[in-house]
Design a protein around this motif. Sequence first.
Motif, PDB file in Angstrom:
ATOM      1  N   ALA A  17       0.934  -1.494   0.195  1.00  0.00           N
ATOM      2  CA  ALA A  17      -0.053   0.030  -0.042  1.00  0.00           C
ATOM      3  C   ALA A  17       0.927   1.275   0.039  1.00  0.00           C
ATOM      4  N   GLU A  18       1.917   1.240   0.438  1.00  0.00           N
ATOM      5  CA  GLU A  18       3.122   2.098   0.677  1.00  0.00           C
ATOM      6  C   GLU A  18       4.116   2.224  -0.530  1.00  0.00           C
ATOM      7  N   ALA A  19       4.018   1.393  -1.360  1.00  0.00           N
ATOM      8  CA  ALA A  19       5.130   0.987  -2.291  1.00  0.00           C
ATOM      9  C   ALA A  19       4.467   1.823  -3.462  1.00  0.00           C
ATOM     10  N   LYS A  20       5.604   2.408  -4.441  1.00  0.00           N
ATOM     11  CA  LYS A  20       5.252   2.774  -5.822  1.00  0.00           C
ATOM     12  C   LYS A  20       4.892   1.708  -6.514  1.00  0.00           C
ATOM     13  N   VAL A  21       3.497   1.744  -7.033  1.00  0.00           N
ATOM     14  CA  VAL A  21       3.274   0.832  -7.801  1.00  0.00           C
ATOM     15  C   VAL A  21       2.994   1.139  -9.436  1.00  0.00           C
ATOM     16  N   LEU A  22       3.413   0.685 -10.497  1.00  0.00           N
ATOM     17  CA  LEU A  22       3.172   0.850 -11.750  1.00  0.00           C
ATOM     18  C   LEU A  22       2.336  -0.309 -12.713  1.00  0.00           C
ATOM     19  N   VAL A  23       1.284   0.205 -13.192  1.00  0.00           N
ATOM     20  CA  VAL A  23       0.296  -0.689 -13.827  1.00  0.00           C
ATOM     21  C   VAL A  23       0.641  -0.516 -15.273  1.00  0.00           C
ATOM     22  N   VAL A  24       1.140  -1.380 -15.934  1.00  0.00           N
ATOM     23  CA  VAL A  24       1.214  -1.158 -17.424  1.00  0.00           C
ATOM     24  C   VAL A  24       0.242  -2.342 -18.244  1.00  0.00           C
ATOM     25  N   SER A  25      -0.717  -1.650 -19.169  1.00  0.00           N
ATOM     26  CA  SER A  25      -1.783  -2.376 -19.688  1.00  0.00           C
ATOM     27  C   SER A  25      -1.816  -2.316 -20.972  1.00  0.00           C
ATOM     28  N   GLU A  71       0.735   4.544 -10.674  1.00  0.00           N
ATOM     29  CA  GLU A  71       0.528   4.997 -12.054  1.00  0.00           C
ATOM     30  C   GLU A  71      -0.137   4.034 -13.075  1.00  0.00           C
ATOM     31  N   PHE A  72      -1.039   4.453 -13.848  1.00  0.00           N
ATOM     32  CA  PHE A  72      -1.518   3.689 -14.795  1.00  0.00           C
ATOM     33  C   PHE A  72      -0.997   4.125 -16.380  1.00  0.00           C
ATOM     34  N   HIS A  73      -0.325   3.177 -16.967  1.00  0.00           N
ATOM     35  CA  HIS A  73       0.300   3.357 -18.447  1.00  0.00           C
ATOM     36  C   HIS A  73      -0.447   2.356 -19.395  1.00  0.00           C
ATOM     37  N   TYR A  74      -1.157   2.981 -20.422  1.00  0.00           N
ATOM     38  CA  TYR A  74      -1.555   2.092 -21.467  1.00  0.00           C
ATOM     39  C   TYR A  74      -0.654   2.136 -22.511  1.00  0.00           C
ATOM     40  N   VAL A  75      -0.428   0.850 -23.156  1.00  0.00           N
ATOM     41  CA  VAL A  75       0.543   0.915 -24.409  1.00  0.00           C
ATOM     42  C   VAL A  75      -0.225  -0.054 -25.476  1.00  0.00           C
ATOM     43  N   SER A  76      -0.445   0.713 -26.476  1.00  0.00           N
ATOM     44  CA  SER A  76      -1.223   0.094 -27.751  1.00  0.00           C
ATOM     45  C   SER A  76      -0.179   0.200 -29.045  1.00  0.00           C
ATOM     46  N   LEU A  77      -0.102  -0.756 -29.848  1.00  0.00           N
ATOM     47  CA  LEU A  77       0.507  -0.967 -31.006  1.00  0.00           C
ATOM     48  C   LEU A  77      -0.329  -0.299 -31.933  1.00  0.00           C
ATOM     49  N   ALA A  78      -1.702   0.181 -31.613  1.00  0.00           N
ATOM     50  CA  ALA A  78      -2.401   1.016 -32.581  1.00  0.00           C
ATOM     51  C   ALA A  78      -1.769   2.430 -33.058  1.00  0.00           C
ATOM     52  N   PRO A  79      -2.074   2.849 -34.147  1.00  0.00           N
ATOM     53  CA  PRO A  79      -1.378   4.231 -34.647  1.00  0.00           C
ATOM     54  C   PRO A  79      -2.301   5.302 -33.975  1.00  0.00           C
ATOM     55  N   THR A  99      -3.009   7.618 -16.486  1.00  0.00           N
ATOM     56  CA  THR A  99      -1.729   8.538 -16.273  1.00  0.00           C
ATOM     57  C   THR A  99      -1.420   8.842 -17.634  1.00  0.00           C
ATOM     58  N   LYS A 100      -1.182   7.990 -18.519  1.00  0.00           N
ATOM     59  CA  LYS A 100      -0.714   8.149 -20.024  1.00  0.00           C
ATOM     60  C   LYS A 100      -1.141   7.099 -21.054  1.00  0.00           C
ATOM     61  N   LEU A 101      -1.415   7.629 -21.974  1.00  0.00           N
ATOM     62  CA  LEU A 101      -1.754   6.490 -23.118  1.00  0.00           C
ATOM     63  C   LEU A 101      -0.600   6.666 -24.108  1.00  0.00           C
ATOM     64  N   HIS A 102       0.063   5.483 -24.559  1.00  0.00           N
ATOM     65  CA  HIS A 102       1.174   5.449 -25.337  1.00  0.00           C
ATOM     66  C   HIS A 102       0.696   4.605 -26.486  1.00  0.00           C
ATOM     67  N   MET A 103       1.225   5.228 -27.635  1.00  0.00           N
ATOM     68  CA  MET A 103       0.648   4.711 -29.250  1.00  0.00           C
ATOM     69  C   MET A 103       1.796   4.906 -29.886  1.00  0.00           C
ATOM     70  N   ASN A 104       1.635   4.160 -31.125  1.00  0.00           N
ATOM     71  CA  ASN A 104       2.609   4.185 -32.313  1.00  0.00           C
ATOM     72  C   ASN A 104       2.113   5.536 -32.948  1.00  0.00           C
ATOM     73  N   SER A 105       3.546   6.439 -33.118  1.00  0.00           N
ATOM     74  CA  SER A 105       3.448   7.751 -33.613  1.00  0.00           C
ATOM     75  C   SER A 105       3.045   7.764 -34.951  1.00  0.00           C
ATOM     76  N   VAL A 130       5.602  -3.794 -10.171  1.00  0.00           N
ATOM     77  CA  VAL A 130       5.028  -3.623 -11.599  1.00  0.00           C
ATOM     78  C   VAL A 130       3.977  -4.617 -11.943  1.00  0.00           C
ATOM     79  N   ILE A 131       2.686  -4.249 -12.170  1.00  0.00           N
ATOM     80  CA  ILE A 131       1.651  -5.156 -12.460  1.00  0.00           C
ATOM     81  C   ILE A 131       1.317  -4.920 -14.095  1.00  0.00           C
ATOM     82  N   TYR A 132       1.743  -6.015 -14.785  1.00  0.00           N
ATOM     83  CA  TYR A 132       1.484  -6.203 -16.168  1.00  0.00           C
ATOM     84  C   TYR A 132       0.265  -6.918 -16.594  1.00  0.00           C
ATOM     85  N   PHE A 133      -0.749  -6.149 -17.630  1.00  0.00           N
ATOM     86  CA  PHE A 133      -1.858  -6.918 -17.786  1.00  0.00           C
ATOM     87  C   PHE A 133      -1.808  -6.827 -19.602  1.00  0.00           C
ATOM     88  N   GLY A 134      -2.054  -7.976 -20.242  1.00  0.00           N
ATOM     89  CA  GLY A 134      -1.923  -8.110 -21.656  1.00  0.00           C
ATOM     90  C   GLY A 134      -2.913  -9.398 -22.219  1.00  0.00           C
TER      91      GLY A 134
END
Length: 262
Positions: A17-25, A71-79, A99-105, A130-134
């Motif tokens: 609960a006190e740790a820095k948690v990163l969610v990547v999905s 933090e919640f970071h979403y990573v998609s291969l979509a353009p 937190t942020k959405l990351h996509m192909n530029s 780190v918690i990964y979802f895919g």
Amino acid sequence: MRKYIALLAGLMLSAFAEAKVLVVSDIDDTLKVSHVLSKKGAATSFADDDSRFVGMSEIFQMLNLQHEDIEFHYVSLAPKLLMNEQHTDFLEENGFPITKLHMNSGIKQDPELKQKVIRKVLAETNPEVVIYFGDNGQFDAVVYDQMVKEFPHIPAVSYIREAYSRLDRSKFPTMEGQIGFVTSVEVAIDLISKGLLMKKAYGPIEQIVYKRMKKDDKDEKFGPMVFPWWQDCRDFKWQWDVMNPSVKLQKIQSVIAERCAQ
């Protein structure tokens, strides 16, 4: 012994609960029902903001409420040019914390995009967990396995939705050490067992999945759902030993066993 286990789980929960948690999905076929391995399915889901796997946004919301530094970071291969607005609308309208959405530029897919993004985010956030979802439709299992090996000093857990089967179209199946799942119930059970989610979070997730399953006509195409009509989860294996499972959980397990045996 049970008191010791409960105490240990409580200590883990307090620490996390006190740790820095990163969610990547990932998004498509992980959170959103997209059918990315079908050109027709992917085209149909383009402007569809309603078809989601039930319970996932609620799990993300509970993680957000429980952890003070997450933090919640979403990573998609979509353009980005084609899908930025659609993905943003899907996440916002369905209550996923962002937190942020990351996509192909560019229009052309960069197969290394997810690795590049995750490396950058890990360097910038310096998470303690780190918690990964895919899903097993494209590269998620391979990418997350690579990232865990590149950053062995960061505790991580990877959840891979069994949307497809290696017996049919999945070329990137769930790998050793990763947690395969078909509903958000398994994710909730596993997160709780690892001290990453409070025990009281389980009931609402079980209810959401159970209620939706009761309405399932096995031909689900649009809207919130548990199993889309095309899902092939023959690779899935239940791996949780739940003490005194509720009637609802027993029913959920029964439906999963039936659907994943097809």
